[in-house]
Design a protein around this motif. Structure first.
Motif, PDB file in Angstrom:
ATOM      1  N   GLY A 260      42.905  28.583  30.139  1.00  0.00           N
ATOM      2  CA  GLY A 260      43.010  30.010  29.890  1.00  0.00           C
ATOM      3  C   GLY A 260      43.821  30.696  30.963  1.00  0.00           C
ATOM      4  O   GLY A 260      44.213  30.093  31.962  1.00  0.00           O
ATOM      5  N   VAL A 261      44.059  31.983  30.732  1.00  0.00           N
ATOM      6  CA  VAL A 261      44.745  32.815  31.719  1.00  0.00           C
ATOM      7  C   VAL A 261      44.105  34.193  31.673  1.00  0.00           C
ATOM      8  O   VAL A 261      43.699  34.676  30.610  1.00  0.00           O
ATOM      9  N   SER A 262      43.987  34.822  32.827  1.00  0.00           N
ATOM     10  CA  SER A 262      43.486  36.188  32.879  1.00  0.00           C
ATOM     11  C   SER A 262      44.560  37.138  32.382  1.00  0.00           C
ATOM     12  O   SER A 262      45.748  36.965  32.661  1.00  0.00           O
ATOM     13  N   ILE A 263      44.145  38.176  31.665  1.00  0.00           N
ATOM     14  CA  ILE A 263      45.096  39.181  31.221  1.00  0.00           C
ATOM     15  C   ILE A 263      45.805  39.808  32.415  1.00  0.00           C
ATOM     16  O   ILE A 263      46.973  40.207  32.331  1.00  0.00           O
ATOM     17  N   ALA A 267      49.835  40.477  32.672  1.00  0.00           N
ATOM     18  CA  ALA A 267      50.349  41.851  32.592  1.00  0.00           C
ATOM     19  C   ALA A 267      50.783  42.415  33.940  1.00  0.00           C
ATOM     20  O   ALA A 267      51.498  43.421  33.980  1.00  0.00           O
ATOM     21  N   LEU A 268      50.366  41.789  35.042  1.00  0.00           N
ATOM     22  CA  LEU A 268      50.629  42.337  36.368  1.00  0.00           C
ATOM     23  C   LEU A 268      51.174  41.251  37.297  1.00  0.00           C
ATOM     24  O   LEU A 268      51.008  40.056  37.030  1.00  0.00           O
ATOM     25  N   ASN A 269      51.807  41.670  38.381  1.00  0.00           N
ATOM     26  CA  ASN A 269      52.210  40.714  39.403  1.00  0.00           C
ATOM     27  C   ASN A 269      51.838  41.260  40.782  1.00  0.00           C
ATOM     28  O   ASN A 269      51.285  42.362  40.902  1.00  0.00           O
ATOM     29  N   GLU A 270      52.133  40.491  41.819  1.00  0.00           N
ATOM     30  CA  GLU A 270      51.697  40.852  43.172  1.00  0.00           C
ATOM     31  C   GLU A 270      52.223  42.205  43.631  1.00  0.00           C
ATOM     32  O   GLU A 270      51.575  42.890  44.435  1.00  0.00           O
ATOM     33  N   ASN A 271      53.369  42.612  43.123  1.00  0.00           N
ATOM     34  CA  ASN A 271      53.933  43.903  43.539  1.00  0.00           C
ATOM     35  C   ASN A 271      53.063  45.085  43.124  1.00  0.00           C
ATOM     36  O   ASN A 271      53.130  46.152  43.728  1.00  0.00           O
ATOM     37  N   ASP A 272      52.243  44.891  42.082  1.00  0.00           N
ATOM     38  CA  ASP A 272      51.386  45.976  41.624  1.00  0.00           C
ATOM     39  C   ASP A 272      50.301  46.322  42.635  1.00  0.00           C
ATOM     40  O   ASP A 272      49.699  47.398  42.553  1.00  0.00           O
ATOM     41  N   ASP A 310      38.430  38.269  32.264  1.00  0.00           N
ATOM     42  CA  ASP A 310      37.896  38.045  33.614  1.00  0.00           C
ATOM     43  C   ASP A 310      37.175  39.298  34.092  1.00  0.00           C
ATOM     44  O   ASP A 310      37.291  39.707  35.252  1.00  0.00           O
ATOM     45  N   HIS A 311      36.417  39.900  33.191  1.00  0.00           N
ATOM     46  CA  HIS A 311      35.677  41.135  33.470  1.00  0.00           C
ATOM     47  C   HIS A 311      34.699  40.887  34.618  1.00  0.00           C
ATOM     48  O   HIS A 311      33.809  40.048  34.516  1.00  0.00           O
ATOM     49  N   ASN A 312      34.877  41.615  35.719  1.00  0.00           N
ATOM     50  CA  ASN A 312      34.045  41.402  36.905  1.00  0.00           C
ATOM     51  C   ASN A 312      33.777  42.747  37.561  1.00  0.00           C
ATOM     52  O   ASN A 312      34.503  43.180  38.449  1.00  0.00           O
ATOM     53  N   PRO A 313      32.728  43.440  37.114  1.00  0.00           N
ATOM     54  CA  PRO A 313      32.453  44.780  37.626  1.00  0.00           C
ATOM     55  C   PRO A 313      31.992  44.752  39.084  1.00  0.00           C
ATOM     56  O   PRO A 313      31.148  43.947  39.470  1.00  0.00           O
ATOM     57  N   GLN A 314      32.573  45.644  39.872  1.00  0.00           N
ATOM     58  CA  GLN A 314      32.185  45.814  41.272  1.00  0.00           C
ATOM     59  C   GLN A 314      31.981  47.308  41.531  1.00  0.00           C
ATOM     60  O   GLN A 314      32.704  48.133  40.997  1.00  0.00           O
ATOM     61  N   ASP A 315      30.995  47.619  42.349  1.00  0.00           N
ATOM     62  CA  ASP A 315      30.748  49.041  42.630  1.00  0.00           C
ATOM     63  C   ASP A 315      31.604  49.513  43.803  1.00  0.00           C
ATOM     64  O   ASP A 315      32.324  48.742  44.428  1.00  0.00           O
ATOM     65  N   VAL A 316      31.527  50.803  44.093  1.00  0.00           N
ATOM     66  CA  VAL A 316      32.412  51.389  45.102  1.00  0.00           C
ATOM     67  C   VAL A 316      32.151  50.809  46.484  1.00  0.00           C
ATOM     68  O   VAL A 316      33.063  50.705  47.314  1.00  0.00           O
ATOM     69  N   GLU A 317      30.897  50.410  46.759  1.00  0.00           N
ATOM     70  CA  GLU A 317      30.579  49.877  48.082  1.00  0.00           C
ATOM     71  C   GLU A 317      31.310  48.571  48.371  1.00  0.00           C
ATOM     72  O   GLU A 317      31.544  48.224  49.528  1.00  0.00           O
ATOM     73  N   THR A 318      31.662  47.827  47.323  1.00  0.00           N
ATOM     74  CA  THR A 318      32.337  46.542  47.538  1.00  0.00           C
ATOM     75  C   THR A 318      33.846  46.634  47.338  1.00  0.00           C
ATOM     76  O   THR A 318      34.556  45.676  47.639  1.00  0.00           O
ATOM     77  N   SER A 338      44.634  46.250  24.834  1.00  0.00           N
ATOM     78  CA  SER A 338      45.736  47.172  25.143  1.00  0.00           C
ATOM     79  C   SER A 338      46.698  46.565  26.147  1.00  0.00           C
ATOM     80  O   SER A 338      47.923  46.663  25.984  1.00  0.00           O
ATOM     81  N   ALA A 339      46.168  45.929  27.189  1.00  0.00           N
ATOM     82  CA  ALA A 339      47.026  45.317  28.196  1.00  0.00           C
ATOM     83  C   ALA A 339      47.804  44.148  27.611  1.00  0.00           C
ATOM     84  O   ALA A 339      48.986  43.957  27.914  1.00  0.00           O
ATOM     85  N   ALA A 340      47.144  43.368  26.751  1.00  0.00           N
ATOM     86  CA  ALA A 340      47.814  42.218  26.126  1.00  0.00           C
ATOM     87  C   ALA A 340      48.930  42.664  25.190  1.00  0.00           C
ATOM     88  O   ALA A 340      49.960  41.984  25.064  1.00  0.00           O
ATOM     89  N   LEU A 341      48.753  43.803  24.549  1.00  0.00           N
ATOM     90  CA  LEU A 341      49.774  44.291  23.621  1.00  0.00           C
ATOM     91  C   LEU A 341      51.072  44.686  24.325  1.00  0.00           C
ATOM     92  O   LEU A 341      52.103  44.829  23.674  1.00  0.00           O
ATOM     93  N   ARG A 342      51.036  44.815  25.642  1.00  0.00           N
ATOM     94  CA  ARG A 342      52.279  45.038  26.381  1.00  0.00           C
ATOM     95  C   ARG A 342      53.283  43.918  26.098  1.00  0.00           C
ATOM     96  O   ARG A 342      54.493  44.146  26.031  1.00  0.00           O
TER      97      ARG A 342
END
Length: 437
Positions: A260-263, A267-272, A310-318, A338-342
């Motif tokens: 597999g691959v994460s969306i 959709a993104l690269n290191e420059n983002d 790769d849904h991984n929720p993190q709160d503001v403290e982390t 939506s991101a995949a449709l790019r």
């Protein structure tokens, strides 16, 4: 309960990646399954009719990698909130990871999650159990008992099994039970203190890098262990061209390997990452643009099987920390499509190919009956407008955590209707229609 009255989704653009069907028509649903589908399905006696207005009607998405806080970290995400986010994003089935507290390494905990999800979640939750006890990578979990309890795959989630003997034993047992091993391919010793892709951009930011070899060394080892044992193996996420070549060679040898691959890596690269944006601190890290293009090519040639949130929720403290100290992870259930449709809008990937990786292939790999528009298949369906533009506001996300890498991004493609087992659980026109949660 599902109504006895049939429901007709009419005037739709049918896209079935399993059969290659792409035509105008409708889908007739009754008793939680598809009763009929095609261009000839235009009317049905006594059916409730939903006009899809020419929008795409496709199988619901199956996300093979999502971390949910419950049990143990419900402040980050609950089964209920994850289900609402998934439904809004067109995901009808979530494979949840075992990184919870307690860890999903006991049949009783698997049973708890299944019962809790049944009572609180509007989409299908299919738990993956821990591959090793306590996710420690030292002692194999009870694969047979966990599979019997309802686990659909085995993984140590965000951790890699570095002990080759433990992985060999796990693959051997998995083969005997026809179980699937999902593995996070990242050598922690090579990752070391790295926090983003190793290269010029990391050097400019003054951040320690993670070499591609942290992924490829682990992946190469696993391919040899698969060849030794014959166990079914799925590389949870790959992120670079070298990894695609390794998987392609393994498939050419006839090994029972998928990946597999994460969306995010599509959709993104290191420059983002820009000015140290911690919502883009991920594992595997965002790579160079050349690797992103290699992932798209691997998707088109069939080397890549599935796309995950790769849904991984993190709160503001982390997350509200210096980049090097922030936790990895981003929410993604609601933005996956939506991101995949790019990739479709840029002309790089066809819509059927994209939907195959988001729905049909995950169903095939996991042995699920969904992922197709065919008679008798579960009525897990989505209707979406692939061209609907919007600007993402993280405050509007249904996830409890708001750490999205697409905050304020301009996206195209919104889900209008999500249906699970013949029941509309999300309707953008009217809000959620589910009455059982």
């Amino acid at each position: 309960m599902t109504s006895d009255r049939p429901l007709l989704l009419n005037n739709a653009r049918l896209v079935d990646p399993a059969s290659g069907r792409e035509e105008r028509g409708g889908v007739l649903v009754q008793d939680g399954v598809i009763k009929d589908v095609g261009s000839h399905v235009a009317v049905a006696a006594d059916a409730e009719v939903v006009d899809c207005s020419g929008q795409v009607l496709a199988p619901g998405l199956i996300d093979m990698r999502a971390f949910i806080g419950e049990p143990g970290a419900a402040h980050r995400e609950t089964l209920k909130s994850a289900g609402e986010a998934a439904a809004a994003g067109g995901v009808t089935t979530i494979v949840s990871m075992p990184d919870t507290n307690p860890v999903l390494d006991d049949p009783a905990i698997i049973d708890f999650v299944l019962r809790r999800a049944r009572d609180n979640c509007i989409v299908n939750i299919r738990p993956a159990a821990a591959l090793t006890k306590g996710l420690k990578g030292e002692e194999m979990a009870e694969i047979g008992l966990l599979r019997e309890a309802g686990a659909v795959a085995f993984t140590d989630g965000a951790r890699s099994v570095t002990n080759a003997q433990v992985m060999r034993r796990a693959l051997t047992y998995a083969r005997d039970f026809d179980a699937l091993i999902l593995h996070h391919v990242e050598d922690p010793d090579l990752v070391a203190q790295g926090v983003m892709n190793e290269g010029e951009f990391a050097a400019r930011l003054g951040l320690p890098g993670i070499p591609r070899e942290a992924e490829t060394v682990m992946l190469e080892r696993d391919m040899r262990l698969v060849r030794l044992t014959g166990g079914r193996y799925h590389a949870a996420m790959i992120s670079c061209g070298d990894s695609a070549e390794i998987v392609s060679a393994a498939k050419a040898r006839g090994l029972p390997v998928t990946c597999g691959v994460s969306i995010n890596n599509l959709a993104l690269n290191e420059n983002d990452i820009g000015d140290y944006r911690t919502f883009l601190k991920l594992s595997p890290p965002l790579r160079h643009e050349d690797d992103r293009q290699a992932m798209i090519e691997a998707l088109n040639d069939g080397t890549l099987d599935v796309i995950v949130s790769d849904h991984n929720p993190q709160d503001v403290e982390t997350k509200r920390l210096p980049f090097a100290e922030a936790e990895n992870g981003a929410v993604g259930l609601e933005t996956l499509l939506s991101a995949a449709l790019r990739l479709v809008h840029s002309g790089q990937v066809s819509l059927p190919r994209l939907l195959r990786a988001l729905s049909t292939r995950p169903a095939e790999i996991l042995g699920f009956p969904g992922g197709r528009l065919q008679r008798g298949a579960p009525a897990d369906l989505i209707v979406f407008d692939p061209d609907a533009p919007y600007v993402l506001d993280k405050r509007q996300l249904k996830s409890l955590s708001k750490n999205t890498p697409f905050d304020e991004a301009r996206l195209e493609g919104q889900v209008t209707i999500t249906m699970v087992a013949g029941r509309i659980v999300f309707d953008r026109r009217n809000g959620s229609r589910d009455s059982n949660v």
